[in-house]
Design a protein around this motif. Structure first.
Motif, PDB file in Angstrom:
ATOM      1  N   ILE A 385      35.461  33.620  31.960  1.00 38.07           N
ATOM      2  CA  ILE A 385      36.886  34.441  32.308  1.00 38.07           C
ATOM      3  C   ILE A 385      36.219  35.785  31.655  1.00 38.07           C
ATOM      4  O   ILE A 385      35.881  35.785  30.528  1.00 38.07           O
ATOM      5  CB  ILE A 385      37.697  33.625  31.268  1.00 38.07           C
ATOM      6  CG1 ILE A 385      38.264  32.521  31.944  1.00 38.07           C
ATOM      7  CG2 ILE A 385      39.012  34.583  31.350  1.00 38.07           C
ATOM      8  CD1 ILE A 385      39.467  31.707  31.176  1.00 38.07           C
ATOM      9  N   ALA A 386      36.481  36.992  32.424  1.00 41.09           N
ATOM     10  CA  ALA A 386      36.082  38.112  31.978  1.00 41.09           C
ATOM     11  C   ALA A 386      37.109  39.219  32.245  1.00 41.09           C
ATOM     12  O   ALA A 386      37.973  39.100  33.477  1.00 41.09           O
ATOM     13  CB  ALA A 386      34.760  38.404  32.636  1.00 41.09           C
ATOM     14  N   ALA A 387      37.052  40.221  31.569  1.00 39.80           N
ATOM     15  CA  ALA A 387      37.791  41.647  31.994  1.00 39.80           C
ATOM     16  C   ALA A 387      37.557  42.085  33.201  1.00 39.80           C
ATOM     17  O   ALA A 387      36.213  42.037  33.731  1.00 39.80           O
ATOM     18  CB  ALA A 387      37.998  42.461  30.717  1.00 39.80           C
ATOM     19  N   SER A 388      38.447  42.454  33.936  1.00 35.39           N
ATOM     20  CA  SER A 388      38.240  42.951  35.335  1.00 35.39           C
ATOM     21  C   SER A 388      37.178  43.944  35.396  1.00 35.39           C
ATOM     22  O   SER A 388      36.397  44.175  36.677  1.00 35.39           O
ATOM     23  CB  SER A 388      39.406  43.359  35.957  1.00 35.39           C
ATOM     24  OG  SER A 388      39.931  44.669  35.012  1.00 35.39           O
ATOM     25  N   GLN A 389      36.901  44.643  34.137  1.00 35.21           N
ATOM     26  CA  GLN A 389      35.911  45.843  34.332  1.00 35.21           C
ATOM     27  C   GLN A 389      34.364  45.523  34.058  1.00 35.21           C
ATOM     28  O   GLN A 389      33.562  46.380  34.064  1.00 35.21           O
ATOM     29  CB  GLN A 389      36.332  46.874  33.498  1.00 35.21           C
ATOM     30  CG  GLN A 389      36.190  46.519  31.901  1.00 35.21           C
ATOM     31  CD  GLN A 389      37.229  46.029  31.512  1.00 35.21           C
ATOM     32  OE1 GLN A 389      38.266  45.574  32.068  1.00 35.21           O
ATOM     33  NE2 GLN A 389      37.491  46.188  29.932  1.00 35.21           N
ATOM     34  N   ILE A 390      33.991  44.253  34.001  1.00 36.44           N
ATOM     35  CA  ILE A 390      32.728  43.870  33.359  1.00 36.44           C
ATOM     36  C   ILE A 390      31.716  44.500  34.726  1.00 36.44           C
ATOM     37  O   ILE A 390      32.077  44.601  35.862  1.00 36.44           O
ATOM     38  CB  ILE A 390      32.375  42.412  33.151  1.00 36.44           C
ATOM     39  CG1 ILE A 390      32.694  41.585  34.387  1.00 36.44           C
ATOM     40  CG2 ILE A 390      33.227  41.807  31.988  1.00 36.44           C
ATOM     41  CD1 ILE A 390      32.136  40.092  34.231  1.00 36.44           C
ATOM     42  N   CYS A 391      30.465  44.285  34.640  1.00 31.86           N
ATOM     43  CA  CYS A 391      29.340  44.823  35.447  1.00 31.86           C
ATOM     44  C   CYS A 391      29.725  43.689  36.583  1.00 31.86           C
ATOM     45  O   CYS A 391      29.538  42.369  36.424  1.00 31.86           O
ATOM     46  CB  CYS A 391      28.167  44.650  34.834  1.00 31.86           C
ATOM     47  SG  CYS A 391      26.761  44.936  36.165  1.00 31.86           S
ATOM     48  N   PRO A 392      29.924  44.035  37.730  1.00 26.70           N
ATOM     49  CA  PRO A 392      29.975  43.100  38.677  1.00 26.70           C
ATOM     50  C   PRO A 392      29.010  42.097  39.116  1.00 26.70           C
ATOM     51  O   PRO A 392      29.366  40.990  39.782  1.00 26.70           O
ATOM     52  CB  PRO A 392      30.583  43.890  40.065  1.00 26.70           C
ATOM     53  CG  PRO A 392      30.225  45.144  39.692  1.00 26.70           C
ATOM     54  CD  PRO A 392      30.046  45.466  38.235  1.00 26.70           C
TER      55      PRO A 392
END
Length: 714
Positions: A385-392
């Protein structure tokens, strides 16, 4: 004589007299004063009804039960009694005057104020669009870093924080006899503020702040504890950025100990304040990452509050105390929900412990490099689960994936929903994991490896964390080099640890610790059933009960249930989870570009309509722009506010701090002229820069931005 606020006559030392024991003249004098006070209260209520309606609505029919305004029938003095205790020993006016004189003497013109220094050339070192614009104007300042020892007080007070109202005479005297540009008035005790309606001409006080760029704010009724006052005060002080945290001056009305503690804490944490401002460069880079996630159809978390469970939830960071308590986790592994946070992941998997899911927050490409240095086969068995802005690029390293929206990010307002947006989950991954779990509805939170500091400078992380060992030599050496600087004795300070120990911490760790404490406090209000436990042996975490090994095991075994654990994880990773609509995404981008154009025009017109040549000019401009950001833009358009607040604040900081620090009027005028031109130029170029980033083919193979660090040129 009894009124809505009780007024009584007194001798100079405050002894109460009955009216029938006074002479006719004394009765006449006191009655006239009483009538004058009552009339002043009525006038004040009329003023507040127009200027501060919320204050009026609360105090219009307020009936005090503890406060008495005491009028002297012998001399021109007034006292205030609270629960029968005199606050001024019959000398309210005299005490106020003495306090004002001491304040003026302490902060007299030409005296030095040690405070947060101005930014220097190279401080904004990232080779990105807005960072370079700020650094360029700082480099044009004639201010000499080597000779800077503090700010010389100007012939005005940029921002005064009145800590306590009392009878209010000190406020009225200071603002009517000195140039106070901005003021924040705090009074925790409602009855005391009610008393001031009788004694202070609040309309007269407020009239001194009617000019453009001046501001007056009230903070009334907040609980008088450090835990309550500090966050409430900081929330109000940001309306004066960057005057706060550079030139905020405190006037402690009665030398209150709690008020002193809060003021000292605010001054001590001035540097940490800068880390909360954000920056356009960070926001647009994070936005670019999120757009990739949307194109990759990464699904979102379930709605907040939809996963209620008593199942023990262990959040694991990589603090050094994790090594001593790793067996605690192993002993209950199958009965609890295990969540790794940031670099806590490697510490777990290298101990052959696999979390139920992993939490990531950071958006920088370095984060991908770090995680990809772990065993890829092991990573694929773990959910994220990660913030939408992490390195894709990170998404593909893990098994099942879910994204959440960070509430304090423009991405949440542009593309998310309140139900999928997590608040208070920064600045570290442990903050994010704690916020996610508690806001989803998990009610028993246990914190491991969340030390927020260390007892020995060479043992700042778990021995199995990537900071201490890595199979990738390049990553390992890079992190160790950075850690040797970040965790050096010169860059750390001490805080209280658990069991009365002493722990070394850094500004970012300290900010993280305070943030999790605020989160715990707010969660207790919204969800009293939620409990937080500290199973780390580092910094003391207010609101989280510290547990020994035996206490933890007892609690975990009592509430742990493998079947309930499975139910919770199935809810969190439901296959029916939603994705972000690409059509709605494009509409959001179009609107944001238009808003950037309108903002540039608005601020350009404001700058061109103001005289900006001296210290008072830049003070008023900063106050006016900050008031627009916090008072208008934030409530109306929080997403856009979070996108641009950083660049605006950092430009204002560069302009205000250097102008205040300079002493030659011509140098100030020349620098501010250059600063104005640079600010307008940067704002005008933002829309095109935004378009260049967001209008492109979104491919993980071809977009260079996703493989760049914030330290890499665009």
């Amino acid at each position: 004589m009894k009124l809505s606020m009780r007024l009584v006559a007194c001798q100079p030392r405050g002894h109460v007299l009955e009216f029938e024991k006074m002479t006719v003249v004394e009765i006449f004098v006191v009655q006239n004063k009483a009538i004058e006070f009552v009339q002043r209260r009525e006038a004040n209520l009329r003023f507040f009804q127009k200027a501060y309606p919320s204050i009026y609505s609360y105090f219009a029919n307020y009936k005090p039960t503890k406060a008495e305004v005491v009028i002297s029938n012998v001399e021109d003095e007034v006292d205030l009694q609270l629960d029968g205790r005199s606050l001024y020993e019959g000398q309210g006016k005299s005490r106020a005057h003495q306090g004002v004189e001491l304040f003026k003497s302490t902060f007299r013109e030409g005296s030095f104020l040690p405070s947060l220094p101005p930014p220097w050339p190279g401080d904004y070192y990232h080779p990105r669009f807005a960072h370079q614009a700020v650094d360029a104007i700082i480099s044009q300042s004639p201010l000499d870093r080597s000779s800077f020892t503090g700010y010389k007080m100007p012939n005005f007070f940029p921002l005064v924080v009145f800590q306590g109202v009392g009878l209010g005479y000190q406020i009225e005297e200071l603002v009517t006899t000195s140039e106070v540009e901005n003021a924040l008035i705090i009074e925790p005790e409602l009855e005391i503020f009610a008393a001031s309606l009788l004694t202070v001409d609040w309309a007269r006080v407020a009239s001194k702040f009617q000019k453009n760029g001046r501001s007056l704010r009230f903070l009334i009724g907040v609980e008088k504890t450090e835990e309550a006052l500090w966050p409430a005060l900081v929330k109000h002080l940001v309306h004066f950025t960057p005057i706060f945290p550079v030139m905020n001056l405190f006037l402690n009305e009665r030398g209150d100990r709690t008020m002193t503690t809060v003021a000292e804490r605010i001054n001590r944490e001035a540097l940490a304040t800068l880390t909360t401002w954000g920056h356009y460069d960070d926001e647009v880079r994070q936005l670019n990452n999120a757009l990739h996630a949307f194109h990759e159809k990464v699904r979102t978390i379930p709605s907040k509050g939809s996963v209620i469970s008593e199942t023990p939830t262990l959040i694991v960071g990589s603090g050094p105390s994790l090594d001593d308590r790793i067996d605690d986790i192993k002993s209950v592994r199958d009965r609890v929900i295990l969540v790794s946070a940031g670099t806590g992941l490697r510490a777990l998997i290298e101990n052959d412990i696999y979390p139920d899911f992993h939490v990531e927050l950071e958006s920088d490409f370095l984060n991908y490099r770090v995680i990809s240095s772990y065993d890829h086969e092991k990573l694929k068995s773990i959910k994220i689960i990660a913030a939408s802005q992490i390195c894709p690029l990170i998404w593909g390293l893990f098994g099942d994936q879910r994204l959440y929206f960070k509430s304090e990010s423009p991405i949440a307002s542009l593309f998310g929903s309140p139900e999928k947006s997590i608040s208070g989950g920064a600045p570290t991954c442990t903050n994010a994991a704690t916020a996610i779990c508690s806001q989803l509805g998990l009610r028993n939170i246990f914190l491991f490896g969340t030390d927020f500091g260390f007892k020995e400078h060479d043992k700042h992380h778990s021995q199995r964390s990537v900071y201490m060992e890595s199979k990738d030599d390049a990553i390992g050496n890079e992190l160790k080099e950075g850690a040797s600087k970040a965790f050096s004795k010169a860059r750390t300070f001490t805080v209280r640890g658990v069991n009365d120990s002493i722990v070394h911490t850094t500004p970012i760790y300290f900010t993280a610790k305070r943030a999790v404490e605020v989160l715990i406090q707010s969660t207790r209000v919204s969800s009293p059933e939620t409990r937080f436990f500290n199973c780390a042996d580092g910094a003391d975490i207010e609101g989280a009960t510290w547990l020994t090994t035996s206490q933890f095991k007892e609690s975990a075994l009592e509430y742990g249930d493998p079947s309930e654990k499975s139910r919770v994880l199935n809810l969190i990773f439901s296959p029916d989870a939603e994705t972000v609509s690409l059509n709605e995404m494009q509409e959001g981008l179009d609107h944001t570009e238009e808003k950037l154009q309108l903002l540039a025009l608005k601020l350009r017109n404001l700058l061109k309509s103001r005289r900006i040549r001296g210290k008072k000019d830049i003070t008023r401009l900063c106050s006016e722009i900050s008031r627009y950001l916090e008072g208008q833009l934030l409530p109306e358009d929080p997403g856009f506010y979070y996108m641009i607040r950083g660049t605006v604040r950092h430009f204002l900081y560069a302009g205000f701090s250097h102008a205040i620090a300079l002493t030659n009027e011509q140098d100030i005028a020349t620098y501010l002229k250059r600063w104005e031109e640079a600010f307008i130029s940067c704002l005008s170029a933002l829309p095109q820069h935004f378009r260049s980033v967001t209008r492109k083919q979104y491919s993980l193979d071809s977009d260079p931005w996703i493989r760049q660090s914030i330290n890499d040129p665009e």
